[in-house]
Design a protein around this motif. Structure first.
Motif, short mmCIF file in Angstrom:
data_model
loop_
_atom_site.label_atom_id
_atom_site.label_comp_id
_atom_site.label_asym_id
_atom_site.label_seq_id
_atom_site.Cartn_x
_atom_site.Cartn_y
_atom_site.Cartn_z
N ASP A 42 116.07 50.17 63.53
CA ASP A 42 117.12 51.32 63.84
C ASP A 42 116.26 52.10 63.21
O ASP A 42 116.63 52.79 61.74
CB ASP A 42 118.42 51.26 63.89
CG ASP A 42 118.58 51.86 63.97
OD1 ASP A 42 119.13 53.66 63.77
OD2 ASP A 42 120.48 51.63 63.70
N ASN A 43 115.67 53.19 64.00
CA ASN A 43 114.55 54.45 63.56
C ASN A 43 115.59 55.33 62.85
O ASN A 43 115.57 56.24 61.49
CB ASN A 43 113.95 54.69 64.30
CG ASN A 43 112.16 54.72 63.18
OD1 ASN A 43 112.36 54.03 62.29
ND2 ASN A 43 111.72 55.41 64.43
N GLU A 44 116.33 55.82 63.90
CA GLU A 44 117.94 56.32 63.71
C GLU A 44 118.47 56.48 62.13
O GLU A 44 118.97 56.96 61.48
CB GLU A 44 119.54 57.10 64.46
CG GLU A 44 118.23 57.40 66.09
CD GLU A 44 117.34 58.41 65.18
OE1 GLU A 44 118.28 59.79 64.65
OE2 GLU A 44 116.36 58.76 66.19
N TRP A 45 119.02 55.42 61.46
CA TRP A 45 119.40 54.91 60.47
C TRP A 45 118.50 55.00 59.18
O TRP A 45 118.64 55.40 58.39
CB TRP A 45 120.16 52.99 60.47
CG TRP A 45 120.65 52.38 59.42
CD1 TRP A 45 122.01 53.33 59.39
CD2 TRP A 45 121.41 51.69 58.33
NE1 TRP A 45 122.57 52.62 57.82
CE2 TRP A 45 122.05 51.27 58.19
CE3 TRP A 45 119.84 50.31 58.69
CZ2 TRP A 45 122.30 50.12 57.39
CZ3 TRP A 45 120.34 48.88 57.69
CH2 TRP A 45 121.57 48.92 57.45
N LYS A 68 116.16 56.93 59.32
CA LYS A 68 115.84 58.23 58.88
C LYS A 68 117.04 59.04 58.70
O LYS A 68 117.12 60.22 57.32
CB LYS A 68 116.12 59.32 60.57
CG LYS A 68 114.49 58.95 60.94
CD LYS A 68 114.49 59.84 62.32
CE LYS A 68 113.53 59.18 62.83
NZ LYS A 68 113.04 59.81 64.45
#
Length: 66
Positions: free
Chosen positions: A30-33, A35
């Motif tokens: 989960d790149n958004e997490w 980020k």
């Protein structure tokens, strides 16, 4: 592969199994997490890693993964 900086900074705790396996999987997927840690850590590796450490500890302590 934004999560690599977290793996480097939190290596000892990861190796000791201090975090829930579902959270470790989420770090990898989960790149958004990641980020969010980066952004809230004011784009500094140490601050972002400290923030992630606090969140991951809290999530394990309070059973956030069920």
């Amino acid at each position: 592969m934004l999560w690599v900086f977290l793996i480097i900074y939190l290596k000892a705790k990861i190796e000791n199994g201090d975090y829930h396996p579902k959270d470790m999987e989420r770090i990898h997927k989960d790149n958004e997490w990641i980020k969010a840690f980066w952004k809230n850590g004011l784009e500094e590796h140490n601050r972002a890693a400290d923030l992630a450490d606090e969140v991951l500890d809290w999530r394990k302590k309070f059973g956030a993964n069920g």
